[in-house]
Design an enzyme around this catalytic site. Sequence first.
Site, PDB file in Angstrom:
ATOM      1  N   CYS A   1      24.413 -27.190 -21.091  1.00  0.00           N
ATOM      2  CA  CYS A   1      25.170 -27.229 -22.347  1.00  0.00           C
ATOM      3  C   CYS A   1      24.339 -27.799 -23.495  1.00  0.00           C
ATOM      4  O   CYS A   1      24.431 -27.321 -24.635  1.00  0.00           O
ATOM      5  CB  CYS A   1      26.417 -28.086 -22.177  1.00  0.00           C
ATOM      6  SG  CYS A   1      27.418 -27.707 -20.731  1.00  0.00           S
ATOM      7  N   ASP A   2      23.539 -28.828 -23.218  1.00  0.00           N
ATOM      8  CA  ASP A   2      22.997 -29.632 -24.317  1.00  0.00           C
ATOM      9  C   ASP A   2      21.481 -29.757 -24.391  1.00  0.00           C
ATOM     10  O   ASP A   2      20.955 -30.307 -25.370  1.00  0.00           O
ATOM     11  CB  ASP A   2      23.584 -31.054 -24.234  1.00  0.00           C
ATOM     12  CG  ASP A   2      25.103 -31.053 -24.344  1.00  0.00           C
ATOM     13  OD1 ASP A   2      25.645 -30.172 -25.024  1.00  0.00           O
ATOM     14  OD2 ASP A   2      25.739 -31.934 -23.732  1.00  0.00           O
TER      15      ASP A   2
ATOM     16  N   CYS B   1      25.615 -32.542 -18.995  1.00  0.00           N
ATOM     17  CA  CYS B   1      25.390 -31.126 -18.725  1.00  0.00           C
ATOM     18  C   CYS B   1      24.105 -30.657 -19.392  1.00  0.00           C
ATOM     19  O   CYS B   1      24.048 -30.529 -20.623  1.00  0.00           O
ATOM     20  CB  CYS B   1      26.584 -30.298 -19.226  1.00  0.00           C
ATOM     21  SG  CYS B   1      26.335 -28.523 -19.113  1.00  0.00           S
TER      22      CYS B   1
END
Length: 409
Positions: free
Chosen positions: A138-139, A135
């Site tokens: 997300c990261d 993701c």
Amino acid sequence: MSEAYDIIVVGGGPAGLAAGIYGSRSRLKTVILQKGRPGGQAATTEELENYPGFPRGTTGPGLMEAMAKHAESFGTEILNEEAVDLDLDGEIKVVKTKSGKKYSSKIVILAPGAAPRTLNIKGERELRGKGVSYCATCDADFFEELDVVVVGNGDAAIEEAMYITKFAETVTIIVIHDEGILDCNKVSAEKAFANPKIKWVWNSVLQEIKGDGIVESVVLKNIKTGELSEMETNGVFFFVGTVPKTDIVKGKVELNEQGYIIANERMETSVPGVYAAGDARDKYLRQVITAASDGAIAAFAAEKYLAEEEGFKSQVLNTAKPVMVAFWAPQVEASIAAVSQLEKIVDKLGDSVKLVKMDTYRNERVAKRYGIEEIPSVLFFYKGEVAAKISGGFSEEAVISQLNSLNNK
């Protein structure tokens, strides 16, 4: 005791949210059961370049938040509940959640979505969350001014790689094809080739991810020469497709060999009153726009299903006196004449019998359920059960004879 709704939507991605909008707007009591925040995979996709109406692009989280608010504005309930079991048999469906609650409805729309596919490469599982990610939204910010590797070359992989370049120093994309060949759309490919932070490794696959507690390097294999090479990197992002999150429905609705839900163009599954929408459905294209389309169609079809079923129940099945159900179609001239003839018979007989006219186009499900293949056809119901059937041409004497036999029961 279960909470009762008209429609339960399992999953709150773009398909589930669109179903919520259309269901609630049809004045049907609708609830979306979603683990965590709504949005599904779309909520983890920062760059959305192909959703209509946003020529300069939009963000997945922003679009999903707007869709959720849209659904709620029409009265859709969005609950943080994870569905763990389904009872789809019978007229009333029951959805059980991890919290122990039960929700019942006449309609269930399955929109559980899909999850990123893993390749089970050596080191992938051990270093997940320690430099291995699926993701970008997300990261990506964890890799500011660091070097990362992206595995995959489809639309999602290339678009997410470009997003990662906002943070990382370099993004190296591992491509299984010959130089210059990508599986993504041409516009994304052109942008990626022009991005100075993106590097390419062609004709190669990822063989291993190495690191002591965190990702430190990857081993690449050239598929033409078989040569192995090691490259230092701080992170690995996988974008190699998805797997459907359909374990909960195995054995309850028909699935294909890959585990995707089989549904027709109306999103109807193999179980009456159960629909499927979004990435978990067996379909040609999995995108936010097609998921939203699925959800809209599913809710629209569900509303028609409820109207058809409730109408048939009240007009036919719950009627004490004999009921003649005439199946006709406006394009079949003989059926129009037959309906007119039946109306005259009912006028003669008065209140002892009821006539219900059913356009087979509008009531396709009922016609199919009772095996109506010829138009016109007449079914004779008594106390909710089919007692006789006449197909094709008929005489007044034949109809009255059938009705007399019913009245003598």
